[in-house]
Scaffold this active site. Structure first.
Site, short mmCIF file in Angstrom:
data_model
loop_
_atom_site.label_atom_id
_atom_site.label_comp_id
_atom_site.label_asym_id
_atom_site.label_seq_id
_atom_site.Cartn_x
_atom_site.Cartn_y
_atom_site.Cartn_z
N ASN A 153 0.80 -1.23 0.00
CA ASN A 153 0.00 0.00 0.00
C ASN A 153 0.83 1.28 0.00
OD1 ASN A 153 0.68 -0.60 2.66
ND2 ASN A 153 -1.13 0.42 3.48
N GLU A 250 4.25 -4.58 12.26
CA GLU A 250 3.30 -3.48 12.03
C GLU A 250 2.15 -4.10 11.25
OE1 GLU A 250 3.65 -0.50 13.18
OE2 GLU A 250 5.76 -0.44 13.74
N CYS A 284 -3.21 1.20 6.90
CA CYS A 284 -3.45 0.46 8.15
C CYS A 284 -4.22 1.32 9.15
CB CYS A 284 -2.13 0.02 8.72
SG CYS A 284 -0.96 1.38 8.81
N GLU A 463 8.04 2.00 14.53
CA GLU A 463 8.79 2.67 13.47
C GLU A 463 8.94 4.12 13.92
OE1 GLU A 463 7.39 0.32 9.44
OE2 GLU A 463 6.31 2.10 10.02
P1 NAD Z 1 0.48 -9.26 3.64
O1 NAD Z 1 0.52 -9.71 5.04
O2 NAD Z 1 -0.28 -10.07 2.65
O3 NAD Z 1 1.97 -9.14 3.03
C1 NAD Z 1 2.98 -8.36 3.65
C2 NAD Z 1 4.34 -8.91 3.22
O4 NAD Z 1 4.56 -10.18 3.86
C3 NAD Z 1 4.43 -9.18 1.72
O5 NAD Z 1 5.73 -8.87 1.28
C4 NAD Z 1 4.15 -10.67 1.63
O6 NAD Z 1 4.64 -11.30 0.47
C5 NAD Z 1 4.86 -11.17 2.87
N1 NAD Z 1 4.39 -12.48 3.34
C6 NAD Z 1 3.17 -13.04 3.18
N2 NAD Z 1 3.13 -14.25 3.78
C7 NAD Z 1 4.35 -14.45 4.33
C8 NAD Z 1 4.94 -15.51 5.10
N3 NAD Z 1 4.27 -16.61 5.40
N4 NAD Z 1 6.21 -15.36 5.52
C9 NAD Z 1 6.91 -14.24 5.24
N5 NAD Z 1 6.41 -13.22 4.50
C10 NAD Z 1 5.15 -13.32 4.06
O7 NAD Z 1 -0.06 -7.75 3.67
P2 NAD Z 1 -0.46 -6.80 2.44
O8 NAD Z 1 -1.76 -7.28 1.88
O9 NAD Z 1 0.69 -6.60 1.53
O10 NAD Z 1 -0.69 -5.42 3.23
C11 NAD Z 1 -1.90 -5.10 3.83
C12 NAD Z 1 -1.85 -5.32 5.32
O11 NAD Z 1 -0.77 -4.61 5.87
C13 NAD Z 1 -3.10 -4.79 6.02
O12 NAD Z 1 -3.53 -5.68 7.01
C14 NAD Z 1 -2.61 -3.49 6.65
O13 NAD Z 1 -3.36 -3.06 7.75
C15 NAD Z 1 -1.22 -3.83 7.00
N6 NAD Z 1 -0.40 -2.61 7.12
C16 NAD Z 1 0.03 -2.24 8.35
C17 NAD Z 1 0.76 -1.06 8.52
C18 NAD Z 1 1.23 -0.60 9.88
O14 NAD Z 1 2.01 0.35 9.95
N7 NAD Z 1 0.81 -1.23 10.96
C19 NAD Z 1 1.04 -0.26 7.39
C20 NAD Z 1 0.58 -0.69 6.15
C21 NAD Z 1 -0.12 -1.85 6.02
#
Ligand code: NAD
Length: 497
Positions: A153, A250, A284, A463
């Site tokens: 995102n 996060e 998020c 962060e």
């Molecule tokens: P996601 O969890 O699908 O993926 C995040 C990253 O983790 C990607 O690079 C993905 O390929 C990797 N990943 C997925 N499965 C994995 C595994 N088993 N082992 C290691 N790596 C793995 O998330 P997304 O769809 O890319 O992002 C959206 C989510 O992120 C939402 O839930 C959002 O709230 C959260 N988010 C949080 C923050 C924050 O600051 N807290 C900021 C932005 C987004």
């Protein structure tokens, strides 16, 4: 991006042919057009990239003075500032976020690098003369190779928040960007070399969750930093626990926004639309649960619905576009499922609810109109689960206590906001709402100096700020005897402890 680009991996300071033959497509969420292909890094690729990071760490980056590390970091900040327009176009094309948003966000990226390069220079350890004739000293050292797992995102912002702190502290990084938006992290790794960062300080491997898992397991990795969904967070935390290496998580959110009857209503409505629908609700901390005090409830609902209806959806590259598509067909299907469930639960649809009518080629994009449900029950699916899209709820409340109880009725604890003109109330609530990042009479505002991170299902760790820099350092204690003579314990002398 006009013609599709076919990327290699980037590690050890250069583009590297992947050892794995598998590749994946990166498609425009606005039109479905093919933008790029990237390798799906396999075990041998991840191992080679992790080793390149370890070599750079051992080769001197960790031992350099913070002042010397700061120079190439500042050069990278300057380069990003000079190429801000190009970076914004890339981010907009791949994420579908409007160019106006991405220009504003990219314009601030260099600040994170400059900030961490600067505070790392100012890091001071402590020293004390203690009882019995000793000097104790604390010393900081980097962890080593850090795995950075990032979402789609904010591909550049979230990567840079982590990378700037990690590198300034003397670590080298192995980045696994989201499979949906891997392009700008690859490009950034290449630009970093141009800016003078030593080869191997930033290494990028592409692929989906399986490549992320390989990254967490790579032998040189000594610390993990994930921004992603709560489900991924649980998997990564378990893996870090197995390996006994620290991790920062996060994760997701379900941000409540409390609007009190004494709020400046014009500002609260404008702020609500921005909080909920910037980035098409895909941050998020996107405002997703509005809690509105009864005396202004009906007027707030009417005015926010009108504001949402006026949001212009369209080509992300057009500066007049307010809102782009959501990231994927799957993301839109999930949002539509939230809409069906909210209707079935008896919530009142007051805006959106369907895809817009857009001309080709945007009719093939994953667009959804800004969608608002009023009278949403706190035990409903929409109130409790993260939609991660432009689908929000509004629920009325009577008293401050009830508003607070509703705000805290969530497994998540990431962002929250309060709109009120009562200063005492603002202070009371920001101390009692369960959230890691809180705004009063605003939303989404963020700065390198302002710590960022949630609790509970939203993860742990921070962060930004000194907290982030210190989380990329290990602290050690060194005890030096200053007394002239050693006290021989078995000769009946000395103290124990
Ligand atoms: P996601 O969890 O699908 O993926 C995040 C990253 O983790 C990607 O690079 C993905 O390929 C990797 N990943 C997925 N499965 C994995 C595994 N088993 N082992 C290691 N790596 C793995 O998330 P997304 O769809 O890319 O992002 C959206 C989510 O992120 C939402 O839930 C959002 O709230 C959260 N988010 C949080 C923050 C924050 O600051 N807290 C900021 C932005 C987004």
């Amino acid at each position: 991006m006009t013609e599709p680009r076919h990327f290699d991996l980037h590690y050890g300071g250069r583009w590297q042919k992947p050892l794995s033959a598998e590749r994946m497509d990166v498609r425009s969420p606005a039109t479905g057009a093919l933008l790029a292909t990237v390798p799906v890094a396999g075990p041998a690729d991840v191992e080679a990239a992790a080793q390149a990071a370890q070599d750079a760490f051992d080769g001197g980056w960790a031992r350099m003075d913070a002042l010397d590390r700061a120079r190439p970091l500042r050069a990278l900040a300057d380069l990003l500032r000079a190429r801000m327009g190009e970076l914004a176009e890339l981010e907009s094309a791949v994420t579908g976020r409007p160019i106006r948003e991405m220009r504003a966000q990219m314009g601030r990226i260099p600040e994170w690098i400059e900030y961490f390069a600067a505070i790392a220079i100012g890091l001071e350890a402590e020293s004390n003369h203690v009882k019995g004739g000793f000097v104790t000293m604390t010393a900081y050292e980097p962890h080593g190779v850090c795995a950075l797992l990032t979402p789609w995102n904010h591909p550049v912002l979230i990567l840079v928040k982590k990378l700037a702190a990690a590198l300034a502290a003397g670590n080298c990084v192995l980045v696994k960007p989201s499979e949906l938006a891997p392009v700008s992290p690859l490009v950034l790794a290449d630009w970093a070399i141009e800016a003078g960062l030593p080869p191997g300080t930033i290494n990028v491997v592409t692929g989906a969750g399986a490549t992320g898992a390989l990254t967490c397991d790579a032998a040189p990795v000594r610390r993990i930093d994930l921004t992603g969904g709560t489900r991924t967070g649980r998997i990564v935390a378990a893996r870090a626990g197995e390996r006994l290496i620290p991790c920062t998580l996060e994760l997701g959110g379900k941000t409540p926004v409390l609007v009190f009857a004494d709020a400046a209503l014009d500002e609260a409505v404008a702020g609500a639309a921005f909080a909920a629908f910037v980035a098409a609700g895909q941050t998020c901390v996107s405002a997703s649960r509005f809690l509105v005090q009864r005396p202004i409830y009906d007027e707030f609902c009417d005015r926010l619905a009108a504001k949402a209806d006026a949001i212009r959806l369209g080509d992300p590259a057009d500066p007049a576009t307010d809102m782009g598509p959501v990231i994927s067909a799957g993301a839109r299907a999930r949002c539509l499922d939230f809409i069906e469930k909210a209707k079935a639960a008896g919530s009142r649809l007051i805006a959106g609810g369907t895809p817009p009518d857009l001309p080709a080629p945007f009719d093939a994009g994953h667009y959804l109109r800004p969608t608002i449900f009023a009278d949403v029950a706190p035990d409903s699916h929409l109130f409790q689960e993260e939609a991660f899209g432009p689908v929000i709820s509004i629920t009325p409340f009577e008293t401050e206590e009830e508003g607070l109880r509703l705000a805290n009725d969530s497994a998540f604890a990431l962002g929250a906001a309060v709109w009120t003109r009562d200063v005492a109330r603002a202070h009371r609530l920001t101390r009692s709402i369960r959230a890691g990042v809180l705004w009063v009479n605003d939303h989404h505002k963020n700065d390198p100096r302002s710590i960022w991170g949630g609790f509970d299902a939203s993860g742990w760790g921070k962060e930004n700020g000194w907290d982030a820099l210190r989380s990329y350092l290990r602290k050690r204690s060194i005890v030096i005897r200053t007394a002239s003579q050693y006290d021989d314990w078995f000769a009946g002398k000395g103290r124990y402890g």
